[in-house]
Design a protein around this motif. Structure first.
Motif, PDB file in Angstrom:
ATOM      1  N   GLU A 247       0.828  -1.195   0.000  1.00 26.44           N
ATOM      2  CA  GLU A 247       0.000   0.000   0.000  1.00 26.44           C
ATOM      3  C   GLU A 247       0.864   1.247   0.000  1.00 26.44           C
ATOM      4  O   GLU A 247       2.069   1.200   0.276  1.00 26.44           O
ATOM      5  CB  GLU A 247      -0.921   0.008   1.231  1.00 26.44           C
ATOM      6  CG  GLU A 247      -1.983  -1.085   1.217  1.00 26.44           C
ATOM      7  CD  GLU A 247      -2.904  -0.983   2.417  1.00 26.44           C
ATOM      8  OE1 GLU A 247      -2.444  -0.476   3.466  1.00 26.44           O
ATOM      9  OE2 GLU A 247      -4.062  -1.394   2.317  1.00 26.44           O
ATOM     10  N   ASN A 248       0.217   2.370  -0.359  1.00 27.44           N
ATOM     11  CA  ASN A 248       0.865   3.689  -0.277  1.00 27.44           C
ATOM     12  C   ASN A 248       2.144   3.765  -1.093  1.00 27.44           C
ATOM     13  O   ASN A 248       3.136   4.374  -0.685  1.00 27.44           O
ATOM     14  CB  ASN A 248       1.157   4.046   1.189  1.00 27.44           C
ATOM     15  CG  ASN A 248      -0.085   4.030   2.052  1.00 27.44           C
ATOM     16  OD1 ASN A 248      -1.145   4.497   1.630  1.00 27.44           O
ATOM     17  ND2 ASN A 248       0.029   3.483   3.253  1.00 27.44           N
ATOM     18  N   ASP A 264      10.066   2.712  -1.730  1.00 25.11           N
ATOM     19  CA  ASP A 264       9.151   3.801  -2.037  1.00 25.11           C
ATOM     20  C   ASP A 264       9.220   4.032  -3.541  1.00 25.11           C
ATOM     21  O   ASP A 264      10.211   4.552  -4.052  1.00 25.11           O
ATOM     22  CB  ASP A 264       9.551   5.069  -1.275  1.00 25.11           C
ATOM     23  CG  ASP A 264       8.578   6.215  -1.500  1.00 25.11           C
ATOM     24  OD1 ASP A 264       7.746   6.141  -2.431  1.00 25.11           O
ATOM     25  OD2 ASP A 264       8.654   7.208  -0.753  1.00 25.11           O
ATOM     26  N   ASN A 266       7.749   6.075  -5.388  1.00 29.81           N
ATOM     27  CA  ASN A 266       7.693   7.475  -5.816  1.00 29.81           C
ATOM     28  C   ASN A 266       9.083   8.100  -5.861  1.00 29.81           C
ATOM     29  O   ASN A 266       9.386   8.903  -6.749  1.00 29.81           O
ATOM     30  CB  ASN A 266       6.788   8.279  -4.879  1.00 29.81           C
ATOM     31  CG  ASN A 266       5.351   7.808  -4.932  1.00 29.81           C
ATOM     32  OD1 ASN A 266       4.792   7.598  -6.008  1.00 29.81           O
ATOM     33  ND2 ASN A 266       4.739   7.613  -3.770  1.00 29.81           N
ATOM     34  N   THR A 289      -2.929  -7.034   3.285  1.00 27.91           N
ATOM     35  CA  THR A 289      -3.187  -5.690   3.797  1.00 27.91           C
ATOM     36  C   THR A 289      -4.526  -5.648   4.506  1.00 27.91           C
ATOM     37  O   THR A 289      -5.308  -6.598   4.474  1.00 27.91           O
ATOM     38  CB  THR A 289      -3.194  -4.656   2.657  1.00 27.91           C
ATOM     39  OG1 THR A 289      -4.335  -4.898   1.820  1.00 27.91           O
ATOM     40  CG2 THR A 289      -1.924  -4.755   1.833  1.00 27.91           C
TER      41      THR A 289
END
Length: 367
Positions: A247-248, A264, A266, A289
């Protein structure tokens, strides 16, 4: 790539999704929420475990037996059903709710990758896709298990991995011919192919199908799903053998470094890492999750991993942010594990196997 991607996603579903499909099924079973893991081994054994989703966590064996004649190369699971593929040219099916075998499906070449597709409106997988060493992709219905279509010549050489878009309308494959291909699952044919210049071992969709990931040795590329544009690339210290999106914007990787690394996507930087998660190579990662299958929102963020020395471990990765993480549960199969899959969905269905699809059920596009 962009034109093919946009055209397929804007098309009406013909091959995989049947508009009038309902959740009726013979042999209705009581629904129960469960978290299950299935692992394949080089010794031809299939291992099934049920994860108790409350403290103290434990992995309860469901089944273990030599289901194939050759090493198991791929496993997949969805709801209460699982499948395994092998170099013995067969797919075996299992019921996780009854801990039993559902039979096998013979193929004409070795199975290299498997993936279930479950539409958002259903709690049971609608299709099973299989990639093979001859470069073809086979599409099966799961109600009952019958072959709908075999897309031949997707790759000139064997396929390394296959990923199905969450819409169920397209799939990406990477092969030994150093190519990336897109399969139109609406029409049942290859719609795009490009040479990468290097062999990719893994491909995976993530984050609702907006991005996909390709692994080439130690490097992991994050691509925009619409046009395959490379957004970022990060490099692990050693070869990556498995990936699983979380997630995220987090992507989990495992491999020869024996760690479970959370990236990460991003920024392309490491978010956190479970160092020395195993004493051998990490061969599979499954992410559970809080949104999986109606799990309670206060459930911990669970990740399961399997290593080539036969150990399966379950982690609360939130602990990796604070201190050295210790596994919540562990099982030792004492075999050389090759792959891992998991499921945490409710299901009311009991699967059955059919011989062939009747002619009136087949779409004109595949006749």
């Amino acid at each position: 790539f962009k034109n093919a991607h946009s055209f397929i996603l804007s098309s009406s579903p013909l091959l995989l999704l049947k508009a009038n499909k309902t959740e009726t099924f013979e042999g209705v079973a009581a629904a129960a929420f469960s978290m299950s893991l299935i692992a394949g081994s080089y010794e031809r054994f299939i291992w099934g475990f049920k994860l108790k989703p409350s403290s103290p966590y434990s992995l309860t064996p469901l089944f273990s037996y030599p289901s194939h004649l050759s090493p198991i190369t791929s496993v997949t699971a969805a709801a209460t059903i699982a499948a395994s593929g092998s170099s013995d040219d067969t797919i075996h099916l299992y019921s996780l709710s009854t801990s039993s075998s559902l039979g096998s499906i013979p193929l004409s070449s070795s199975v290299t990758s498997l993936s279930f597709f479950t539409p958002p409106s259903l709690s049971f997988p609608r299709n099973l896709l299989s990639a093979s060493s001859d470069g073809s992709v086979s599409i099966f219905d799961t109600d009952p298990f019958v072959l709908l279509k075999t897309v031949t010549r997707v790759h000139k050489k064997g396929i390394n991995d296959l990923a199905v878009h969450p819409s169920g309308k397209l799939a990406l494959t990477v092969g030994r011919d150093e190519c990336l291909a897109m399969v139109n699952l609406v029409r049942g044919r290859r719609s795009f192919c490009c040479r990468l210049g290097k062999e990719a071992g893994l491909v995976e969709f993530g984050f609702g199908g907006e991005r996909f990931f390709m692994v080439c040795g130690q490097k992991v590329g994050v691509h925009e799903a619409e046009d395959a544009r490379l957004l970022c690339e990060f490099e692990n210290t050693k070869r990556v053998l498995c990936v699983s999106p979380g997630e995220n914007g987090v992507l989990f990787t495992g491999g020869e470094d024996r760690n479970i690394t959370a990236w990460d996507t991003n920024s392309g930087k490491i978010a956190y890492c479970i160092e020395d998660a195993h004493s051998a190579r990490v061969k599979g990662i499954v992410v559970f999750t809080a949104n999986d299958g109606g799990a309670a929102v206060d459930d911990p963020y669970l990740v399961a991993s399997a290593s080539s020395d036969g150990v399966i471990r379950v982690w609360d990765v939130r602990m990796a942010l604070k201190e050295k993480a210790n596994p919540l549960a562990e099982a030792n199969t004492k075999s050389r594990l090759t792959c891992l899959a998991g499921s945490s969905l409710k299901s009311f269905k009991r699967p059955k196997i059919g011989k062939t699809a009747s002619k009136h059920e087949q779409d004109p596009a595949i006749e």
